[in-house]
Scaffold this active site. Sequence first.
Site, PDB file in Angstrom:
ATOM      1  N   VAL A 199       1.838  13.918  -3.712  1.00  0.00           N
ATOM      2  CA  VAL A 199       1.162  14.783  -2.736  1.00  0.00           C
ATOM      3  C   VAL A 199      -0.366  14.706  -2.874  1.00  0.00           C
ATOM      4  O   VAL A 199      -1.083  15.602  -2.446  1.00  0.00           O
ATOM      5  CB  VAL A 199       1.636  16.256  -2.865  1.00  0.00           C
ATOM      6  N   GLN A 221       2.085  -5.715  -3.301  1.00  0.00           N
ATOM      7  CA  GLN A 221       2.470  -5.816  -1.881  1.00  0.00           C
ATOM      8  C   GLN A 221       3.832  -5.137  -1.657  1.00  0.00           C
ATOM      9  O   GLN A 221       4.238  -4.350  -2.485  1.00  0.00           O
ATOM     10  CB  GLN A 221       2.484  -7.279  -1.411  1.00  0.00           C
ATOM     11  N   ASP A 225       0.823  -1.221   0.000  1.00  0.00           N
ATOM     12  CA  ASP A 225       0.000   0.000   0.000  1.00  0.00           C
ATOM     13  C   ASP A 225       0.854   1.267   0.000  1.00  0.00           C
ATOM     14  O   ASP A 225       0.487   2.273   0.616  1.00  0.00           O
ATOM     15  CB  ASP A 225      -0.947   0.033   1.222  1.00  0.00           C
ATOM     16  N   ARG A 273     -10.327  -2.531   4.993  1.00  0.00           N
ATOM     17  CA  ARG A 273      -9.823  -2.586   6.379  1.00  0.00           C
ATOM     18  C   ARG A 273      -9.037  -1.321   6.734  1.00  0.00           C
ATOM     19  O   ARG A 273      -8.325  -0.767   5.892  1.00  0.00           O
ATOM     20  CB  ARG A 273      -8.878  -3.789   6.553  1.00  0.00           C
ATOM     21  N   ARG A 296      -6.042   0.562   7.941  1.00  0.00           N
ATOM     22  CA  ARG A 296      -4.619   0.194   8.004  1.00  0.00           C
ATOM     23  C   ARG A 296      -4.021   0.679   9.316  1.00  0.00           C
ATOM     24  O   ARG A 296      -4.412   1.729   9.833  1.00  0.00           O
ATOM     25  CB  ARG A 296      -3.861   0.832   6.842  1.00  0.00           C
ATOM     26  N   GLY A 344       1.328   3.174  -2.424  1.00  0.00           N
ATOM     27  CA  GLY A 344       0.912   4.077  -3.514  1.00  0.00           C
ATOM     28  C   GLY A 344       1.560   3.671  -4.826  1.00  0.00           C
ATOM     29  O   GLY A 344       1.816   4.517  -5.689  1.00  0.00           O
ATOM     30  N   LYS A 345       1.804   2.363  -4.976  1.00  0.00           N
ATOM     31  CA  LYS A 345       2.484   1.897  -6.190  1.00  0.00           C
ATOM     32  C   LYS A 345       1.654   2.122  -7.448  1.00  0.00           C
ATOM     33  O   LYS A 345       2.204   2.378  -8.513  1.00  0.00           O
ATOM     34  CB  LYS A 345       2.837   0.409  -6.065  1.00  0.00           C
ATOM     35  N   LYS A 374      -0.173   4.583  -8.287  1.00  0.00           N
ATOM     36  CA  LYS A 374       0.060   5.952  -8.755  1.00  0.00           C
ATOM     37  C   LYS A 374       1.461   6.091  -9.387  1.00  0.00           C
ATOM     38  O   LYS A 374       1.625   6.710 -10.429  1.00  0.00           O
ATOM     39  CB  LYS A 374      -0.063   6.860  -7.533  1.00  0.00           C
ATOM     40  N   GLY A 407      -4.436  -4.240  -4.438  1.00  0.00           N
ATOM     41  CA  GLY A 407      -5.434  -3.252  -4.851  1.00  0.00           C
ATOM     42  C   GLY A 407      -4.728  -1.956  -5.156  1.00  0.00           C
ATOM     43  O   GLY A 407      -4.300  -1.251  -4.250  1.00  0.00           O
ATOM     44  N   HIS A 408      -4.538  -1.671  -6.419  1.00  0.00           N
ATOM     45  CA  HIS A 408      -3.829  -0.452  -6.811  1.00  0.00           C
ATOM     46  C   HIS A 408      -4.838   0.613  -7.229  1.00  0.00           C
ATOM     47  O   HIS A 408      -5.606   0.410  -8.166  1.00  0.00           O
ATOM     48  CB  HIS A 408      -2.853  -0.744  -7.956  1.00  0.00           C
TER      49      HIS A 408
HETATM   50  P1  IMP Z   1      -2.659 -12.685   1.711  1.00  0.00           P
HETATM   51  O1  IMP Z   1      -1.761 -12.152   0.661  1.00  0.00           O
HETATM   52  O2  IMP Z   1      -4.109 -12.417   1.427  1.00  0.00           O
HETATM   53  O3  IMP Z   1      -2.386 -14.122   2.010  1.00  0.00           O
HETATM   54  O4  IMP Z   1      -2.352 -11.891   3.081  1.00  0.00           O
HETATM   55  C1  IMP Z   1      -1.126 -12.045   3.775  1.00  0.00           C
HETATM   56  C2  IMP Z   1      -0.680 -10.734   4.397  1.00  0.00           C
HETATM   57  O5  IMP Z   1      -0.350  -9.827   3.354  1.00  0.00           O
HETATM   58  C3  IMP Z   1      -1.757 -10.032   5.227  1.00  0.00           C
HETATM   59  O6  IMP Z   1      -1.118  -9.337   6.279  1.00  0.00           O
HETATM   60  C4  IMP Z   1      -2.356  -9.037   4.259  1.00  0.00           C
HETATM   61  O7  IMP Z   1      -2.945  -7.938   4.923  1.00  0.00           O
HETATM   62  C5  IMP Z   1      -1.119  -8.638   3.480  1.00  0.00           C
HETATM   63  N1  IMP Z   1      -1.413  -8.160   2.125  1.00  0.00           N
HETATM   64  C6  IMP Z   1      -1.727  -8.882   1.039  1.00  0.00           C
HETATM   65  N2  IMP Z   1      -1.903  -8.101  -0.019  1.00  0.00           N
HETATM   66  C7  IMP Z   1      -1.675  -6.844   0.387  1.00  0.00           C
HETATM   67  C8  IMP Z   1      -1.658  -5.579  -0.293  1.00  0.00           C
HETATM   68  O8  IMP Z   1      -1.899  -5.454  -1.495  1.00  0.00           O
HETATM   69  N3  IMP Z   1      -1.360  -4.511   0.486  1.00  0.00           N
HETATM   70  C9  IMP Z   1      -1.065  -4.613   1.814  1.00  0.00           C
HETATM   71  N4  IMP Z   1      -1.057  -5.760   2.469  1.00  0.00           N
HETATM   72  C10 IMP Z   1      -1.361  -6.876   1.760  1.00  0.00           C
END
Ligand code: IMP
Length: 423
Positions: free
Chosen positions: A413, A224, A13, A302, A304, A15-16, A18, A40-41
Amino acid sequence: MSNTVLVGAQWGDEGKGKVIDYLTERADVVVRSQGGNNAGHTVVVGDKKYILRLIPSGILRKGKLCVIGNGVVIDPVALWEEISELGDQGIKVNSKNLLISESAHLVFPFHKLIDEYREGSEGRRKIGTTKRGIGPAYGDKVTRIGLRVGDLRRPTLFEQKLKDRVKDANWLLRELGLKPMKFRKILDQYLAVGEKLTPLITNTVLTIHKAMLDGKEILFEGAQGTFLDVDHGTYPYVTSSNTTAGGACTGSGVPPNRIDRVVGAMKAYTTRVGEGPFPTENAEVANLLHSMGREFGAVTGRERRCGWFDAVATRYAAIVNGIDELAVTNLDGLDSLPRLLVCVGYKLDGKKLQTPPTCVDQLARCKPIYIELPGWQQDTSVARSFDDLPENAKDYLKRICDLTGAKLALVGVGQSRAQTLPV
Ligand code: IMP
């Protein structure tokens, strides 16, 4: 020609989406090489907001080829939904702008059930996953019982393989006290969506290599972040793929000697979703950002977890990924603060550490050593060039990049394209 890997330097998360959108302007081919629809970008173009989960952000620019590589795990139903949603928003997806690797593994409904069960069952260490079945699907891949995207093109073989796999999965589901799944239902659903996806399925290794031979620029869009890497992250509180730069090679079939540059994305502060240690977590920062309506997950919604900038972690990320340049996003989130803390070391059992311990139980006991920097208390979201930023903001950026050990290349920004400032 130059090939670039973009990675997250924190816990995801960053901000990739962008940053990728900005880098994509120059690239010809944009490749996703790991993860799945756990990512989720968010990209804002004009007054439209797009949330991309499996499809590379390059899809939003005309004339770019996007590739979902062999290292990604694909829920084809979710992918088709994403393609349809983009269609509704006026972005037409077809084989001219999206190709999918025939070697990418498939995510099935039983993977999601098992993921949910593991997260919910008592006595287990909860990871806080996205419950998209990512871990169980990668589990199938490495235990060599997985089904791949290419299998969708051979219905008879697919039926046989799926029958065996569902039989196996149902045995486990019964053992766990869960309802077994109906093989026929999954088969019909997957073959129907497989038929729609067939024109996009190919050997993407060859596609990317041909593009490189033709002198095209390739951009690898990491999902991630470094500390969610299954090898280098805060195991077991990680995702199940290699989110670090090396994953771009194995997940796409592009050799390491064809990578020219690694860009690391990081926020001006730190966030993390899910469980696991987070040394600089701080309620003041979390309350501030949440009260601004920021830092809610793009995929799961969720809240953060938030904290101060952690230079110990980002320095390690720079080492593991070989980060050449940094893109610092969300600077404007810190605009109102009179003073900022930056973590420059950890204290563990009376000793000072300059790198994070690999054992999570030790990391959980680390106490951050902070330096304090003055805030700027000015609205940076109105800046349209790096020079428009207040001096204290520039100093803060310089400091966190120096501590991380890479050159500042970009500052974010705000969500819009105009709020991305090259340095
Ligand atoms: P999973 O990838 O759904 O198995 O989740 C494993 C861990 O990676 C958990 O802590 C998730 O919240 C985190 N996670 C998975 N994808 C993302 C992402 O795109 N952004 C931030 N955390 C992520």
